[in-house]
Scaffold this motif. Sequence first.
Motif, PDB file in Angstrom:
ATOM      1  N   ASP A 188      -1.762   3.931 -18.893  1.00 45.42           N
ATOM      2  CA  ASP A 188      -0.407   3.597 -18.460  1.00 45.42           C
ATOM      3  C   ASP A 188      -0.261   3.444 -16.953  1.00 45.42           C
ATOM      4  O   ASP A 188       0.525   2.629 -16.479  1.00 45.42           O
ATOM      5  N   PHE A 189      -0.988   4.263 -16.196  1.00 48.34           N
ATOM      6  CA  PHE A 189      -0.812   4.255 -14.744  1.00 48.34           C
ATOM      7  C   PHE A 189      -2.020   3.718 -13.989  1.00 48.34           C
ATOM      8  O   PHE A 189      -1.954   3.522 -12.781  1.00 48.34           O
ATOM      9  N   GLY A 190      -3.165   3.516 -14.678  1.00 55.97           N
ATOM     10  CA  GLY A 190      -4.322   2.922 -14.022  1.00 55.97           C
ATOM     11  C   GLY A 190      -5.123   3.887 -13.181  1.00 55.97           C
ATOM     12  O   GLY A 190      -5.916   3.458 -12.342  1.00 55.97           O
ATOM     13  N   PHE A 191      -4.981   5.233 -13.391  1.00 57.44           N
ATOM     14  CA  PHE A 191      -5.772   6.170 -12.597  1.00 57.44           C
ATOM     15  C   PHE A 191      -7.170   6.279 -13.212  1.00 57.44           C
ATOM     16  O   PHE A 191      -7.354   6.846 -14.279  1.00 57.44           O
ATOM     17  N   ASN A 228     -12.626   5.425   0.997  1.00 52.26           N
ATOM     18  CA  ASN A 228     -13.553   4.381   0.592  1.00 52.26           C
ATOM     19  C   ASN A 228     -14.450   4.931  -0.508  1.00 52.26           C
ATOM     20  O   ASN A 228     -15.143   5.925  -0.317  1.00 52.26           O
ATOM     21  N   VAL A 229     -14.391   4.320  -1.690  1.00 52.55           N
ATOM     22  CA  VAL A 229     -15.222   4.722  -2.816  1.00 52.55           C
ATOM     23  C   VAL A 229     -16.059   3.530  -3.250  1.00 52.55           C
ATOM     24  O   VAL A 229     -15.525   2.546  -3.765  1.00 52.55           O
ATOM     25  N   ASP A 230     -17.358   3.603  -2.982  1.00 51.19           N
ATOM     26  CA  ASP A 230     -18.289   2.514  -3.322  1.00 51.19           C
ATOM     27  C   ASP A 230     -17.812   1.184  -2.768  1.00 51.19           C
ATOM     28  O   ASP A 230     -17.843   0.149  -3.443  1.00 51.19           O
ATOM     29  N   GLY A 231     -17.338   1.207  -1.536  1.00 44.06           N
ATOM     30  CA  GLY A 231     -16.936  -0.028  -0.875  1.00 44.06           C
ATOM     31  C   GLY A 231     -15.544  -0.497  -1.220  1.00 44.06           C
ATOM     32  O   GLY A 231     -15.110  -1.537  -0.741  1.00 44.06           O
ATOM     33  N   MET A 232     -14.826   0.233  -2.040  1.00 46.15           N
ATOM     34  CA  MET A 232     -13.471  -0.154  -2.428  1.00 46.15           C
ATOM     35  C   MET A 232     -12.483   0.932  -1.985  1.00 46.15           C
ATOM     36  O   MET A 232     -12.798   2.126  -2.056  1.00 46.15           O
ATOM     37  N   MET A 242       0.832  -1.210   0.000  1.00 41.72           N
ATOM     38  CA  MET A 242       0.000   0.000   0.000  1.00 41.72           C
ATOM     39  C   MET A 242       0.871   1.265   0.000  1.00 41.72           C
ATOM     40  O   MET A 242       0.572   2.244  -0.678  1.00 41.72           O
ATOM     41  N   GLU A 243       1.979   1.211   0.782  1.00 45.25           N
ATOM     42  CA  GLU A 243       2.867   2.369   0.811  1.00 45.25           C
ATOM     43  C   GLU A 243       3.490   2.610  -0.567  1.00 45.25           C
ATOM     44  O   GLU A 243       3.644   3.757  -0.995  1.00 45.25           O
ATOM     45  N   ALA A 244       3.854   1.514  -1.254  1.00 44.15           N
ATOM     46  CA  ALA A 244       4.462   1.660  -2.580  1.00 44.15           C
ATOM     47  C   ALA A 244       3.462   2.260  -3.560  1.00 44.15           C
ATOM     48  O   ALA A 244       3.816   3.097  -4.394  1.00 44.15           O
ATOM     49  N   ILE A 245       2.179   1.843  -3.473  1.00 44.10           N
ATOM     50  CA  ILE A 245       1.157   2.383  -4.365  1.00 44.10           C
ATOM     51  C   ILE A 245       0.963   3.871  -4.099  1.00 44.10           C
ATOM     52  O   ILE A 245       0.873   4.684  -5.015  1.00 44.10           O
ATOM     53  N   GLU A 246       0.912   4.224  -2.802  1.00 39.82           N
ATOM     54  CA  GLU A 246       0.728   5.643  -2.471  1.00 39.82           C
ATOM     55  C   GLU A 246       1.932   6.474  -2.919  1.00 39.82           C
ATOM     56  O   GLU A 246       1.774   7.569  -3.460  1.00 39.82           O
ATOM     57  N   ASP A 247       3.157   5.938  -2.703  1.00 40.69           N
ATOM     58  CA  ASP A 247       4.369   6.667  -3.110  1.00 40.69           C
ATOM     59  C   ASP A 247       4.392   6.865  -4.622  1.00 40.69           C
ATOM     60  O   ASP A 247       4.765   7.922  -5.114  1.00 40.69           O
ATOM     61  N   SER A 248       4.010   5.789  -5.375  1.00 42.46           N
ATOM     62  CA  SER A 248       4.009   5.888  -6.828  1.00 42.46           C
ATOM     63  C   SER A 248       3.007   6.923  -7.306  1.00 42.46           C
ATOM     64  O   SER A 248       3.296   7.735  -8.180  1.00 42.46           O
ATOM     65  N   VAL A 272      -8.698   3.501  -7.853  1.00 34.57           N
ATOM     66  CA  VAL A 272      -9.617   2.674  -7.072  1.00 34.57           C
ATOM     67  C   VAL A 272      -9.145   1.229  -7.162  1.00 34.57           C
ATOM     68  O   VAL A 272      -9.027   0.663  -8.247  1.00 34.57           O
ATOM     69  N   LEU A 273      -8.817   0.643  -6.001  1.00 36.28           N
ATOM     70  CA  LEU A 273      -8.277  -0.706  -5.960  1.00 36.28           C
ATOM     71  C   LEU A 273      -9.444  -1.691  -5.887  1.00 36.28           C
ATOM     72  O   LEU A 273      -9.978  -1.994  -4.817  1.00 36.28           O
ATOM     73  N   ASP A 274      -9.866  -2.204  -7.083  1.00 42.63           N
ATOM     74  CA  ASP A 274     -10.981  -3.146  -7.080  1.00 42.63           C
ATOM     75  C   ASP A 274     -10.473  -4.534  -6.720  1.00 42.63           C
ATOM     76  O   ASP A 274      -9.300  -4.739  -6.397  1.00 42.63           O
ATOM     77  N   GLY A 275     -11.402  -5.508  -6.763  1.00 32.01           N
ATOM     78  CA  GLY A 275     -11.053  -6.857  -6.309  1.00 32.01           C
ATOM     79  C   GLY A 275      -9.920  -7.476  -7.094  1.00 32.01           C
ATOM     80  O   GLY A 275      -8.995  -8.063  -6.518  1.00 32.01           O
ATOM     81  N   ASP A 276      -9.948  -7.334  -8.442  1.00 36.24           N
ATOM     82  CA  ASP A 276      -8.894  -7.937  -9.262  1.00 36.24           C
ATOM     83  C   ASP A 276      -7.538  -7.317  -8.975  1.00 36.24           C
ATOM     84  O   ASP A 276      -6.519  -8.005  -8.891  1.00 36.24           O
ATOM     85  N   GLU A 277      -7.498  -5.986  -8.824  1.00 39.82           N
ATOM     86  CA  GLU A 277      -6.219  -5.317  -8.563  1.00 39.82           C
ATOM     87  C   GLU A 277      -5.670  -5.682  -7.198  1.00 39.82           C
ATOM     88  O   GLU A 277      -4.473  -5.886  -7.024  1.00 39.82           O
ATOM     89  N   LEU A 278      -6.576  -5.781  -6.191  1.00 34.46           N
ATOM     90  CA  LEU A 278      -6.119  -6.184  -4.862  1.00 34.46           C
ATOM     91  C   LEU A 278      -5.540  -7.588  -4.894  1.00 34.46           C
ATOM     92  O   LEU A 278      -4.508  -7.874  -4.283  1.00 34.46           O
ATOM     93  N   GLU A 279      -6.220  -8.502  -5.603  1.00 35.83           N
ATOM     94  CA  GLU A 279      -5.727  -9.880  -5.656  1.00 35.83           C
ATOM     95  C   GLU A 279      -4.390  -9.951  -6.388  1.00 35.83           C
ATOM     96  O   GLU A 279      -3.503 -10.708  -6.011  1.00 35.83           O
ATOM     97  N   ALA A 280      -4.223  -9.075  -7.441  1.00 36.51           N
ATOM     98  CA  ALA A 280      -2.938  -9.043  -8.145  1.00 36.51           C
ATOM     99  C   ALA A 280      -1.834  -8.507  -7.250  1.00 36.51           C
ATOM    100  O   ALA A 280      -0.701  -8.993  -7.264  1.00 36.51           O
ATOM    101  N   ILE A 281      -2.141  -7.493  -6.451  1.00 36.30           N
ATOM    102  CA  ILE A 281      -1.149  -6.951  -5.506  1.00 36.30           C
ATOM    103  C   ILE A 281      -0.744  -8.024  -4.519  1.00 36.30           C
ATOM    104  O   ILE A 281       0.440  -8.215  -4.203  1.00 36.30           O
ATOM    105  N   GLY A 282      -1.743  -8.747  -3.988  1.00 32.80           N
ATOM    106  CA  GLY A 282      -1.423  -9.821  -3.042  1.00 32.80           C
ATOM    107  C   GLY A 282      -0.573 -10.901  -3.673  1.00 32.80           C
ATOM    108  O   GLY A 282       0.348 -11.433  -3.040  1.00 32.80           O
TER     109      GLY A 282
END
Length: 865
Positions: A113-116, A172-176, A67-73, A208-218
């Motif tokens: 490119d950055f997923g924003f 928290n945006v729509d539960g994510m 999470m820190e790396a995502i915020e720093d990026s 917004v870190l949805d389910g697929d992105e969270l699972e990929a991060i994990g």
Amino acid sequence: MPNNASPVIHIAARCHSSVALMRASLRRFSLLLAGVFLLATCLLLYVSYRLEEAEEVKSLFYIKKAMEAIEDSAGSTVKDYAFWGDAYIHLHREVDTDWAFVRQNAGPTLYADFGFQGVFVVDGADRTVYSVIRGELESVEIADWLGQPIDGVVDQARAAAEYETSVTTVMNVDGMPAVIAAAALTPGTDPTVETDEGPESVIIFINVLDGDELEAIGADYGIRKLRVLAPNEVRSAAILPIGENGSAGTLHWDSENPGKRLLSVMLPMIGMAALIVLLMTWVLLRRTTLAARALDLSHTSLRNSQAALATSEQRFRDVAEASSDWIWEVDAQGRFTYLSERFQEVTGHSRDARIGTGIDELLRTETGTLSQWLRMPKHRPGISTQCSYIDHKGQTRITRLTARDMDGKGFRGTASDVTDEVEARRRIDYLSQHDALTGLPNRTRLQAFLDGKLKAAPTQDSPLVMLCLDLDRFKPVNDLLGHAAGDQVLNEVSGRLAECLRNGDLVARVGGDEFVLILTDVSSQDEVEALCGRLIKSIEQPVVMDEQEVFVSASIGIAMAPTDAREATELLRYADIALYEAKAAGRATWRFYAGDMNVRIIERRQLENDLRYAIKVGELRLHFQPRIRIADGVMMGAEALVRWRHPERGLIPPDTFIPIAEEAGLIAPLSDWVLHTACSSAKRWPEGVFVSVNLSSVEFQRGDVVKRVQNVLRETGFDPARLELELTESVMLEDATGALDVMRALKELGVRLTMDDFGTGYSSLGYLRSFPFDGLKIDRSFVNGLAENEDDKSIIQAIVGLGRALSLTVTAEGIETAEQLELLKAVHCDEGQGYFLSRPLDAEGFDALMASRKLGEQDPVIKFF
């Protein structure tokens, strides 16, 4: 001998006295063994619990780091866009969606490119003035899209603008969970862009870190099923609240459960052992006499077994404290005496082959041999070092080794493979100091390099030289060929710059097409100039892409330490000033910084501020120069010419303050004032007299010219047919397709269009055929030589003939003598203007001139001859 062996020895000593006594002793022994099994089970449960706990701590650590790396990026990315002079101009001073979205300076690429998913700009009044949702331009308030206010983040971003930093948070945006990065828009280090008064606009990137992105991060960190804890989901220890007090939700994942796996293996074994003991006790009870003799004979064996059990328990406790991937043990000479089975799985080396070999033959450290490290003062639990070894595939692997002393008999400990973790850290460190596109050092690396070199105190004989290099003609590459072509050009230029430098020098990319080069060990100014020549010559070589050659050049500004400055920021600023001078000198050249450059910059900024004030308070004045029909002397119209009489500097010519207005973003309000004043004044003139107004090529490219002209016509009530707009050929050279669309829209309003300075460009004839012009003006350079130069007379005669063939009105500028007027009449030129006919007059003087030349009330025609 362990204490729990004493009852067994006592039983052996009395085995011949009484069978009953033996049976009683066996019962007590059975109870003791039951206690031992119970104790072992409890110890196993405790170790399982500690393993589970360690696993949870490790998982939590990795998720926090992710999470820190995502915020720093996100924070680093938003800084690159926020502290940028172009972004400040096009997103703060006014929102230019063509620059930001269509040209993809802050548009779809941020999503691709950055997923924003969300890109917003909030102006000084906290209104959302620009929004890109999943790569699409939309009009939506950021608070509505987030479902919650974001005032606090905006205020923090503005507060951080002083230190050129960004702020990040998680909401928290729509539960994510959504990572939000914000930074105030500032000019950064651009010396040509001045900061406006009032609150800064803030640019905000949202991921917004949805389910697929969270699972990929994990998955990247070995965490299974990383997800947001659902309201009805059973809460376990594997959670991580994110956001302020968990406001952004709670992350949840499935733990590896090493403790459960350990219990699944060991508990059956303990149970089986207990069952065997019970069976043995039953057999012993049946055969008391034989058991007594067997017990006596097995006394020695039992003692040895208990000693082995004590050693095993000690080893087990050490391993539990170290929590490792594989276990090792060496003797006092540093030779392996034990390696766990996991060793072979991790390293690929055979356990049997390594037993008896030295630990230094396998593992190496950067500071010395591992044997030396082990012989340092007593190793307490938790002390570790990082080692490397070559695995069975010949690849270097990194392991973290922990060790503890075995009372001088050797060492034992654990080893964990951390190769991926080390590589990830190295990659993060690299990306934090290098440009993602070209691989060159970025501003962070440049600053560190500069600080190090400046601390070495460069001297006059051995100065530190900074070259600030900006590409010329790069913008058309992006606009016409796309950003992919622009990226290819930047990569090619980066390689060429690096090839021109020596070892020890540095080239960094600090902006879109801006580079900074740091040179050391330079002996003379001639050497610097020779390098600049090589750099420009190398960059001017064509870049071939898809069988098409692209040409760019470069301008270079040069500053030296300690001659010009001793601080990094000052050196950068002076190099930028020198770059500005190089571009003003015609581009494709270089300039060394000089003290008077800074003075000129300050004077120019002061003049810019004065011009801004002059437009605001009405210091400008409009003069009008009549345009006469040459055939009969009737005045057809007048050209509006803006004048500025500075209260201290006197009359400032337009060719001085118009370029300043174009560069400072003041050309639009200046042009609006001229249009409005000209139309308001001309409304009082006779119906047949038009007014002509010049349009700058810079304002023509802004995209709002049509709307601005329409607003002026509506506000003044002026007849569009009496308004003529004069354009130069540079309008078409910048963007021919876009210019044609704007000109057609202007024609739909009913205004006239005239090409100014005809004959001085490159392809005016082609433009006259393709663009909807109503007239053209012959440049004064041809009229000046009309009487003496037959070539000029032929040129004017040809232009007049061309105008008649294309049904265009031909106007001659700069008529200063009666002879010139007669010659123009002889070639049937339609209209003319110049000092011979009338100088430019202010509004009152022009009205007086019209009144004096008016034929009468019944005939409002105004004649000059």
